[in-house]
Scaffold this active site. Structure first.
Site, PDB file in Angstrom:
ATOM      1  N   GLN B 131     -28.600 -23.886  17.457  1.00 11.33           N
ATOM      2  CA  GLN B 131     -30.047 -24.002  17.278  1.00 11.33           C
ATOM      3  C   GLN B 131     -30.609 -25.114  18.161  1.00 11.33           C
ATOM      4  OE1 GLN B 131     -31.125 -25.777  13.503  1.00 11.33           O
ATOM      5  NE2 GLN B 131     -33.048 -24.617  13.398  1.00 11.33           N
ATOM      6  N   GLY B 132     -31.432 -24.748  19.124  1.00 14.52           N
ATOM      7  CA  GLY B 132     -32.025 -25.749  20.012  1.00 14.52           C
ATOM      8  C   GLY B 132     -33.467 -26.038  19.639  1.00 14.52           C
ATOM      9  N   TYR B 133     -33.656 -26.799  18.594  1.00 13.26           N
ATOM     10  CA  TYR B 133     -35.001 -27.193  18.168  1.00 13.26           C
ATOM     11  C   TYR B 133     -35.283 -28.654  18.549  1.00 13.26           C
ATOM     12  CZ  TYR B 133     -36.165 -23.211  14.965  1.00 13.26           C
ATOM     13  OH  TYR B 133     -36.498 -22.005  14.401  1.00 13.26           O
ATOM     14  N   SER B 134     -34.526 -29.578  17.903  1.00 14.29           N
ATOM     15  CA  SER B 134     -34.849 -31.008  18.011  1.00 14.29           C
ATOM     16  C   SER B 134     -34.664 -31.550  19.418  1.00 14.29           C
ATOM     17  CB  SER B 134     -33.954 -31.820  17.074  1.00 14.29           C
ATOM     18  OG  SER B 134     -34.035 -31.324  15.777  1.00 14.29           O
ATOM     19  N   SER B 166     -26.215 -28.745  16.555  1.00 10.98           N
ATOM     20  CA  SER B 166     -24.931 -28.586  15.868  1.00 10.98           C
ATOM     21  C   SER B 166     -24.057 -27.567  16.584  1.00 10.98           C
ATOM     22  CB  SER B 166     -25.152 -28.124  14.428  1.00 10.98           C
ATOM     23  OG  SER B 166     -25.844 -29.114  13.711  1.00 10.98           O
ATOM     24  N   GLU B 249     -33.268 -21.416   6.897  1.00  7.51           N
ATOM     25  CA  GLU B 249     -32.339 -22.525   7.060  1.00  7.51           C
ATOM     26  C   GLU B 249     -32.382 -23.416   5.822  1.00  7.51           C
ATOM     27  OE1 GLU B 249     -33.130 -25.037  10.438  1.00  7.51           O
ATOM     28  OE2 GLU B 249     -31.360 -26.283  10.053  1.00  7.51           O
ATOM     29  N   GLU B 378     -38.478 -36.229   3.236  1.00  5.90           N
ATOM     30  CA  GLU B 378     -39.880 -36.676   3.268  1.00  5.90           C
ATOM     31  C   GLU B 378     -40.770 -35.561   3.827  1.00  5.90           C
ATOM     32  OE1 GLU B 378     -37.276 -38.476   4.401  1.00  5.90           O
ATOM     33  OE2 GLU B 378     -37.216 -39.902   2.750  1.00  5.90           O
TER      34      GLU B 378
HETATM   35  C1  LIG Z   1     -26.189 -33.033  10.418  1.00  4.55           C
HETATM   36  C2  LIG Z   1     -27.380 -32.656  11.242  1.00  4.55           C
HETATM   37  C3  LIG Z   1     -27.389 -31.445  11.926  1.00  4.55           C
HETATM   38  C4  LIG Z   1     -28.487 -31.091  12.707  1.00  4.55           C
HETATM   39  N1  LIG Z   1     -28.437 -29.910  13.413  1.00  4.55           N
HETATM   40  C5  LIG Z   1     -29.455 -29.593  14.224  1.00  4.55           C
HETATM   41  C6  LIG Z   1     -29.387 -28.415  15.020  1.00  4.55           C
HETATM   42  O1  LIG Z   1     -28.403 -27.672  14.998  1.00  4.55           O
HETATM   43  N2  LIG Z   1     -30.408 -28.129  15.827  1.00  4.55           N
HETATM   44  C7  LIG Z   1     -31.518 -28.913  15.894  1.00  4.55           C
HETATM   45  O2  LIG Z   1     -32.413 -28.581  16.619  1.00  4.55           O
HETATM   46  N3  LIG Z   1     -31.623 -30.046  15.153  1.00  4.55           N
HETATM   47  C8  LIG Z   1     -30.605 -30.414  14.336  1.00  4.55           C
HETATM   48  N4  LIG Z   1     -30.688 -31.567  13.589  1.00  4.55           N
HETATM   49  C9  LIG Z   1     -31.845 -32.442  13.775  1.00  4.55           C
HETATM   50  C10 LIG Z   1     -32.773 -32.552  12.595  1.00  4.55           C
HETATM   51  O3  LIG Z   1     -33.548 -31.398  12.462  1.00  4.55           O
HETATM   52  C11 LIG Z   1     -33.622 -33.817  12.795  1.00  4.55           C
HETATM   53  O4  LIG Z   1     -32.760 -34.931  12.757  1.00  4.55           O
HETATM   54  C12 LIG Z   1     -34.694 -33.941  11.758  1.00  4.55           C
HETATM   55  O5  LIG Z   1     -35.667 -32.969  11.906  1.00  4.55           O
HETATM   56  C13 LIG Z   1     -35.344 -35.336  11.757  1.00  4.55           C
HETATM   57  O6  LIG Z   1     -35.769 -35.715  13.030  1.00  4.55           O
HETATM   58  P1  LIG Z   1     -35.381 -37.149  13.621  1.00  4.55           P
HETATM   59  O7  LIG Z   1     -33.910 -37.266  13.554  1.00  4.55           O
HETATM   60  O8  LIG Z   1     -36.017 -37.280  14.930  1.00  4.55           O
HETATM   61  O9  LIG Z   1     -35.974 -38.210  12.613  1.00  4.55           O
HETATM   62  P2  LIG Z   1     -37.463 -38.754  12.581  1.00  4.55           P
HETATM   63  O10 LIG Z   1     -38.417 -37.625  12.608  1.00  4.55           O
HETATM   64  O11 LIG Z   1     -37.626 -39.807  13.604  1.00  4.55           O
HETATM   65  O12 LIG Z   1     -37.506 -39.400  11.136  1.00  4.55           O
HETATM   66  C14 LIG Z   1     -37.131 -40.751  10.829  1.00  4.55           C
HETATM   67  C15 LIG Z   1     -37.574 -41.053   9.399  1.00  4.55           C
HETATM   68  O13 LIG Z   1     -38.992 -40.994   9.327  1.00  4.55           O
HETATM   69  C16 LIG Z   1     -39.409 -40.100   8.306  1.00  4.55           C
HETATM   70  N5  LIG Z   1     -40.633 -39.427   8.677  1.00  4.55           N
HETATM   71  C17 LIG Z   1     -40.912 -38.777   9.837  1.00  4.55           C
HETATM   72  N6  LIG Z   1     -42.123 -38.227   9.782  1.00  4.55           N
HETATM   73  C18 LIG Z   1     -42.651 -38.534   8.570  1.00  4.55           C
HETATM   74  C19 LIG Z   1     -43.874 -38.244   7.903  1.00  4.55           C
HETATM   75  N7  LIG Z   1     -44.809 -37.510   8.462  1.00  4.55           N
HETATM   76  N8  LIG Z   1     -44.030 -38.722   6.657  1.00  4.55           N
HETATM   77  C20 LIG Z   1     -43.072 -39.463   6.053  1.00  4.55           C
HETATM   78  N9  LIG Z   1     -41.908 -39.754   6.627  1.00  4.55           N
HETATM   79  C21 LIG Z   1     -41.692 -39.299   7.873  1.00  4.55           C
HETATM   80  C22 LIG Z   1     -38.254 -39.125   8.193  1.00  4.55           C
HETATM   81  O14 LIG Z   1     -38.247 -38.475   6.943  1.00  4.55           O
HETATM   82  C23 LIG Z   1     -37.062 -40.022   8.386  1.00  4.55           C
HETATM   83  O15 LIG Z   1     -36.752 -40.643   7.184  1.00  4.55           O
HETATM   84  C24 LIG Z   1     -29.597 -31.944  12.807  1.00  4.55           C
HETATM   85  C25 LIG Z   1     -29.597 -33.157  12.107  1.00  4.55           C
HETATM   86  C26 LIG Z   1     -28.504 -33.518  11.336  1.00  4.55           C
HETATM   87  C27 LIG Z   1     -28.516 -34.838  10.612  1.00  4.55           C
END
Ligand SMILES: Cc1cc2nc3c(=O)[nH]c(=O)nc-3n(C[C@H](O)[C@H](O)[C@H](O)COP(=O)(O)OP(=O)(O)OC[C@H]3O[C@@H](n4cnc5c(N)ncnc54)[C@H](O)[C@@H]3O)c2cc1C
Lengths: 361, 394
Positions: B131-134, B166, B249, B378
């Protein structure tokens, strides 16, 4: 699980009845006028007419035998409106105990009276400040009962007392006439403005049941399951009132519902309430189906609902700010009932402890 | 016998005859899970046979239509299959993001051509998806993603970087969010595209997690050519597809706990390590914590059942998936904390054979990702408060 059509219809009609005839304002009025009976008599009459007093009474004894899911649906609306009736004491605890363990004669005498609303029945279990039915102190010897009971719901208006006591190494329910010599009843109005009593028994004649142990178990199970539904309904109402307030009250030039700190707490509370409701319904259904794990489910449901109702009451007061602390505003009644209902027939810790025991750890 | 009873009887007989004994043991760890794909090394002959037999029946994707390699089962039949598999402890024959993320999105939004091209290889366990989202600067605020796809007539050229992908290094294909219209507003210029990870210009670099494992990667795209017919749904409307996929998901992440604790009760596990007194766990605090967790879990399951029953057949659960994801993952994290409480120092052993190389501690640490991946707790609470409760924006 989902409600079937018949259950859905019952829920809808009871919701209308309670909102119409048993709103929170009645509780306030009963409290303020120090009402002797302590319950909403016109509402109770309306419930008799609607057949709700006989919801657990088998048809052969004049009830509608709708089962515990049905009783739970009624209790849910009682919780939402904080309606004050002897529904729990009489229609649930009384009916469940007598149906499960009464002799033919006892059933023939009391069950129709429950359905017709001509008798009020009170269950006396707790002999201390906490609910501990495994360690009863009240004793029956040679047909006479001695002991002291507390939190006897509707005790001061009861026509019949069902008293839990030990005889030998067996715990069972006994029928006691509240007017008999040696019975002293002290009405104890509780924080939630509901009826309860402390009752002393001094060498009082106690009538055994056909199976008093089964009657006690059935009453406790039914009562906890129905209370779980009532507390879930109460939590739902407290939550919905609070959600409405978040969309109405302004501070800092904006609605307080725009503050994320409150949004997240509201979101968590909504989930907790939904889980509490879903588990209560599932547990009631498990009892009706006589599922193997029905007791586990009921204990879980009562523990969950007790916690969630209290949480909902606390959050409701907090999110209303100062006005939530005023007597004039209704939200405090929900918090008070949450605490009293949570304590009744075993608090969350008690239920969790028994749950763990049944799960074998 | 009713049709469903007959289906149950046949299913039971078939499973008895076809599920290898080895595949009826609980997973020892997540490493025992069969992910499938071109690079997959089967751990045993039994694992391979089990996957192939189930795929042959279409039961790797029980409810997908038969013409795409699925089992064509109704909701009730699929539940029966799941119950019968659980009864004999049968392992999931194969699963990866193709099954629980891409598949449902393709079924809803994909062209007939794309469905025929991609669904059958998923069902057969031949192609493993990632999955290429983040992206580094697009996490919770996913729609701010910057990876772009330029229109070159008959194909796109993709440039940019994804992160936290992942199993990017183990997967065969990727479903990827790219910006196809840089002029449009944030949510309106995104497309959902599919391409082979072996295409020229794709590279991955594994990232090590606190668990010591490296299940996910940084993924780089340097002038990657992508066929134009590989767009799922309409061009520039990829956000709709992305959101729909996320509900699946989230539903899945919030489901049964993965890994060691799947199907294992905490009570007996704790009894083994902390001992018992008078038939009760010898640690009153832990005992109460476990009971409360199990009660909360039971309540959660009751709600899941209710939401599923109410969701119209075939439809997703919509914004309710945020409720399920939030509570499911928070419960799972609590469960692993209690497992660690119960195991004491044994749970801390990081590389002993006794603990299969620190399995407990690693899975405990892995569980922390549950409330981050697929949208953080959150973010879930934000969805619940706005979409379900109707609370206003600031
Ligand atoms: C084990 C694992 C597997 C993953 N696999 C994939 C994958 O296969 N493909 C993919 O694309 N992504 C994947 N991800 C990425 C995942 O989707 C992101 O880590 C997630 O969406 C959070 O983004 P971030 O890490 O940039 O954190 P941030 O968005 O920077 O968040 C940091 C903190 O700020 C809080 N926060 C952010 N915005 C708000 C708001 N509006 N209100 C309150 N709090 C807020 C968050 O809740 C968090 O606590 C994976 C992540 C993990 C941990």
């Amino acid at each position: 699980m989902k409600l079937n059509d018949e259950q859905q219809m019952l829920q809808d009609s009871v919701a209308r009845l309670m909102a119409d005839k048993g709103p929170v304002s009645h509780l306030r009025q009963l409290r303020d006028e120090h009402n002797d009976k302590g319950y909403d008599e016109p509402l109770w009459q309306a419930m008799v007419e609607a057949g709700l007093t006989g919801i657990l009474v088998p048809e052969e004894h004049g009830g509608i035998g709708f089962g515990l899911v049905g009783a739970g649906l009624v209790a849910r609306e009682i919780g939402r409106n904080l309606s004050v009736t002897p529904f729990l004491s009489t229609a649930v605890l009384g009916a469940a105990a007598l149906s499960a363990g009464g002799s033919d004669e006892q059933k023939a005498k009391w069950l129709p009276a429950i359905a017709e609303g001509t008798s009020i029945i009170a269950l006396a279990v707790d002999d201390g400040a906490k609910h501990r039915p495994e360690r009863l102190r009240a004793r029956v010897e040679g047909g006479t009962l001695s002991g002291e009971k507390r939190l006897v719901l509707d005790g001061h208006v009861a026509d019949l007392l069902l008293v839990a006591a030990g005889e030998g190494d067996q715990a069972a329910l006994y029928l006691v006439d509240p007017k008999a010599d040696g019975v002293t009843i002290e009405r104890t109005v509780m924080a939630d403005s509901r009826n309860a009593a402390r009752v002393r028994f001094d060498q009082v004649p106690a009538e055994a049941m056909a199976d008093g142990a089964a009657a006690l178990a059935a009453a406790l199970r039914a009562g906890r399951a129905v209370l779980a539904a009532e507390l879930s309904g109460l939590a739902l109402e407290a939550f919905e009132r609070t959600l409405g307030y978040l969309k109405e009250r302004k501070q800092f030039g904006r609605l307080i519902g725009t503050f994320q700190a409150l949004q997240h707490r509201a979101a968590q509370l909504s989930g907790e309430v939904a889980m509490s409701e879903a588990l209560a319904l599932q547990a009631l259904n498990a009892c009706d189906q006589d599922a193997e794990d029905a007791d586990q489910q009921v204990l879980a449901a009562k523990a969950k609902a007790s916690r969630v109702a209290l949480l909902a009451g606390q959050e409701a007061v907090q999110m209303h700010g100062g006005i939530g602390m005023t007597d004039e505003f209704d939200i405090g009644f929900f918090l008070k009932r949450a605490r009293a209902g949570g304590e009744t027939l075993g608090d969350a810790n008690y239920c969790a402890d028994r749950f763990a025991a049944l799960r074998g750890y | 016998m009713s049709d469903l009873e007959q289906f149950r009887a046949e299913t039971r007989a078939w499973l008895d005859a076809n599920c290898p004994e080895e595949m009826r043991q609980p997973l020892k760890s997540q490493a025992d899970h069969c992910w499938g794909g071109r690079k997959w090394q089967f751990q045993s002959e039994a694992q391979k046979v089990w996957m192939e037999r189930m795929a042959e029946k279409g039961w790797t994707a029980p409810q997908w239509p038969k013409e795409y390699g699925g089992g064509g089962l109704s909701q009730e039949q699929a539940e029966i299959l799941a119950e019968e598999m659980k009864r004999i402890n049968a392992r999931t024959p194969v699963s990866n993001f193709g099954f629980w993320m891409l598949g449902p999105a393709l079924l809803k939004f994909g062209s007939e051509e794309l469905k025929r091209e991609h669904l059958p290889p998923i069902c057969r366990g031949e192609i493993r998806w990632c999955q290429g989202y983040s992206e580094p600067n697009a996490g919770s605020d996913l729609a701010s993603l910057q990876t772009r796809a330029e229109d070159k007539g008959d194909h796109f050229v993709v440039n940019g970087q994804k992160i936290w992908t992942s199993y990017a290094d183990k997967a065969d294909w990727i479903f990827c969010l790219v910006r196809t219209d840089p002029q449009a507003t944030k949510h309106n210029g995104i497309s959902f595209v599919l391409f082979d990870m072996e295409n020229e210009g794709v590279s991955t670099r594994p990232i090590e997690l606190i668990s010591g494992e490296s299940p996910f990667c940084e993924t780089f795209f340097d002038d990657v050519k992508v066929d134009k017919h590989q767009v799922v749904g309409e061009l520039n409307r990829g956000w709709d597809v992305a959101k729909y996929l996320l509900t699946h998901e989230r539903n899945n992440i919030g489901g049964e706990p993965p890994g060691f604790l799947k199907g294992r009760a905490l009570g007996p596990l704790a009894a083994e390590y902390v001992g018992t007194e008078h038939g009760k766990l010898a640690d009153a605090g832990l005992r109460a914590d476990i009971a409360n967790l199990e009660i909360d879990h039971m309540a959660f399951q009751a709600l899941v059942g209710k939401i599923r029953a109410e969701a119209e057949a075939g439809q997703g659960v919509g914004a309710q998936s945020a409720v399920l994801k939030y509570y499911g993952t928070e419960l799972n994290k609590r469960r692993y904390e209690l497992m660690m409480d119960a195991l004491g120092s044994e749970g801390l052993e990081w590389d002993s054979e006794r603990t299969l190389g620190g399995l407990f501690a690693r899975e405990w640490l892995r569980s922390k990702g549950n409330s981050i991946e697929g949208g953080t707790s959150e973010v879930m609470l934000g969805i619940v408060s706005k979409r379900l409760l109707g609370l206003p924006d600031a």
